[in-house]
Design a protein around this motif. Sequence first.
Motif, short mmCIF file in Angstrom:
data_model
loop_
_atom_site.label_atom_id
_atom_site.label_comp_id
_atom_site.label_asym_id
_atom_site.label_seq_id
_atom_site.Cartn_x
_atom_site.Cartn_y
_atom_site.Cartn_z
N PHE A 40 0.83 -1.20 0.00
CA PHE A 40 0.00 0.00 0.00
C PHE A 40 0.87 1.25 0.00
CE2 PHE A 40 -2.94 -3.09 2.03
CZ PHE A 40 -3.95 -3.04 1.09
N ARG A 41 0.35 2.28 -0.65
CA ARG A 41 1.01 3.57 -0.67
C ARG A 41 -0.01 4.64 -0.36
NH1 ARG A 41 4.57 0.90 -0.40
NH2 ARG A 41 6.33 0.41 -1.76
N LEU A 42 0.45 5.81 0.01
CA LEU A 42 -0.46 6.94 0.17
C LEU A 42 -0.17 7.97 -0.91
CD1 LEU A 42 -0.71 7.61 4.02
CD2 LEU A 42 -2.36 6.46 2.51
N ALA A 43 -1.23 8.48 -1.52
CA ALA A 43 -1.11 9.63 -2.40
C ALA A 43 -1.67 10.83 -1.63
CB ALA A 43 -1.89 9.40 -3.69
N TYR A 44 -1.18 12.01 -1.95
CA TYR A 44 -1.68 13.22 -1.29
C TYR A 44 -2.23 14.16 -2.32
CZ TYR A 44 0.81 11.42 2.73
OH TYR A 44 1.24 10.60 3.75
N GLN A 45 -3.43 14.65 -2.05
CA GLN A 45 -4.03 15.64 -2.95
C GLN A 45 -4.11 16.98 -2.21
OE1 GLN A 45 -8.16 15.14 -4.23
NE2 GLN A 45 -7.65 16.08 -6.20
N PRO A 46 -3.63 18.06 -2.89
CA PRO A 46 -3.62 19.36 -2.21
C PRO A 46 -5.02 19.90 -1.90
CG PRO A 46 -2.80 19.54 -4.48
CD PRO A 46 -2.98 18.10 -4.20
N LEU A 47 -5.14 20.51 -0.74
CA LEU A 47 -6.32 21.29 -0.35
C LEU A 47 -5.86 22.74 -0.44
CD1 LEU A 47 -7.19 19.24 2.90
CD2 LEU A 47 -7.86 18.76 0.54
N VAL A 48 -6.65 23.57 -1.10
CA VAL A 48 -6.15 24.89 -1.51
C VAL A 48 -7.10 26.01 -1.07
CG1 VAL A 48 -5.58 26.31 -3.53
CG2 VAL A 48 -4.97 23.89 -3.51
N VAL A 94 -2.20 3.70 7.68
CA VAL A 94 -2.52 4.98 7.01
C VAL A 94 -2.32 6.14 7.98
CG1 VAL A 94 -4.38 6.38 5.98
CG2 VAL A 94 -4.12 3.97 5.33
N LEU A 95 -2.90 6.02 9.16
CA LEU A 95 -2.79 7.08 10.17
C LEU A 95 -1.33 7.37 10.52
CD1 LEU A 95 -5.39 6.52 13.04
CD2 LEU A 95 -4.83 8.70 11.93
N GLU A 96 -0.61 6.29 10.79
CA GLU A 96 0.78 6.39 11.19
C GLU A 96 1.60 7.09 10.08
OE1 GLU A 96 1.09 4.67 14.21
OE2 GLU A 96 3.01 5.68 14.45
N THR A 97 1.44 6.61 8.86
CA THR A 97 2.23 7.11 7.74
C THR A 97 1.88 8.57 7.42
OG1 THR A 97 2.18 4.87 6.85
CG2 THR A 97 2.94 6.60 5.36
N ALA A 98 0.59 8.87 7.42
CA ALA A 98 0.16 10.24 7.11
C ALA A 98 0.69 11.22 8.15
CB ALA A 98 -1.37 10.31 7.03
N CYS A 99 0.66 10.84 9.43
CA CYS A 99 1.16 11.73 10.48
C CYS A 99 2.67 11.92 10.37
CB CYS A 99 0.78 11.19 11.86
SG CYS A 99 -0.98 11.32 12.24
N GLN A 100 3.39 10.83 10.11
CA GLN A 100 4.85 10.93 9.95
C GLN A 100 5.21 11.87 8.81
OE1 GLN A 100 7.21 9.49 11.79
NE2 GLN A 100 5.97 8.07 13.02
N GLU A 101 4.50 11.70 7.69
CA GLU A 101 4.76 12.51 6.51
C GLU A 101 4.45 13.98 6.78
OE1 GLU A 101 6.35 12.83 2.91
OE2 GLU A 101 6.03 10.86 3.81
#
Length: 277
Positions: A40-48, A94-101
């Motif tokens: 699994f990977r996470l993609a990030y989409q900008p909030l603007v 997901v939670l762990e990775t998103a927070c680290q990033e």
Amino acid sequence: QAKQARQGGYHFHSPELGRKLRERRQLEQDLREAQAQHQFRLAYQPLVYLGTGQVSGGEALLRWHRPGHGDVPPDRFIPVLEESGLIGAVSAWVLETACQEAARWPARMSVAVNVSTAQFRQPGLYEAVEGALRRSGLQPHRLELEITESVLMQDTPETLATLRRLRAMGVRIAMDDFGTGYSSLGYLRRFAFDKIKIDRSFVQHMAQDPNAKAVIRAVVNISQTLGIRALAEGVENAEQAELLRQEGCAEVQGYLFGRPMTPEQFATLHGPGQRAT
Ligand code: C2E
Ligand code: MG
Ligand code: MG
Ligand code: MG
């Protein structure tokens, strides 16, 4: 089975159904492996911010490249994760990775993480969030949990209590896909959300359909009255962005401003020199 089919006139095990069941079992097996083998990977989409064009944060979106099949959309595999009991482990990751990033992003930027109904049904969501924040050092207000109305539809006292405890910790709570459920407005009364994400379907039709535009206008007005931030999802063209600006919608998300991207690509949006660490 053949006997059943004769008696009842139903084809419980038609070749078609048999194939579907086998595919489903294989998908579940592949997901188990994906979890074990870190596929699994996470993609990030900008909030603007619509006014300034500044990136306020990113939404973490789960990605899975299924060997031999290519990318599988989350709408297809997340329900299977939920039914097979794998959702706990994957969502913790997901939670762990998103927070680290996000802890490496500039401090003004937050990260949004989707939380499904099944995650609320399992115990330990609060502890998982608390742990991910502690280990990453991310300030709670920089984490936004996106929940859909289906989470509140269960409406157990535990669900509301968990939401309130999370919010008391400083974590932000957003209502995702607003307007697509049965009684979105009722939930606004019962729980103090920090953000409303207006569903993409309204944005998609706002240029042609006066009703869609009227709904967006009403939601923006309600959000302003309640002191909740409003974000419009799925903005794909400049005309939609302009209409949303006219309606006073402060925040947007959509292909016009950026597709979901790799963490590395997302980091270049705000520049390595500006990284908080
Ligand atoms: P969502 O939370 O409403 O996420 C927004 C979806 O809209 C994403 O689809 C995104 O790629 C897509 N999108 C963004 N901008 C545009 C646009 O301008 N046009 C169009 N047509 N689409 C746009 P994606 O990544 O396929 O995710 C689908 C859903 O899967 C998400 O909807 C969310 O409910 C769920 N999901 C994704 N990641 C996770 C996760 O880590 N955990 C859980 N529980 N659910 C997740
Ligand atoms: Mg979302
Ligand atoms: Mg959404
Ligand atoms: Mg949506």
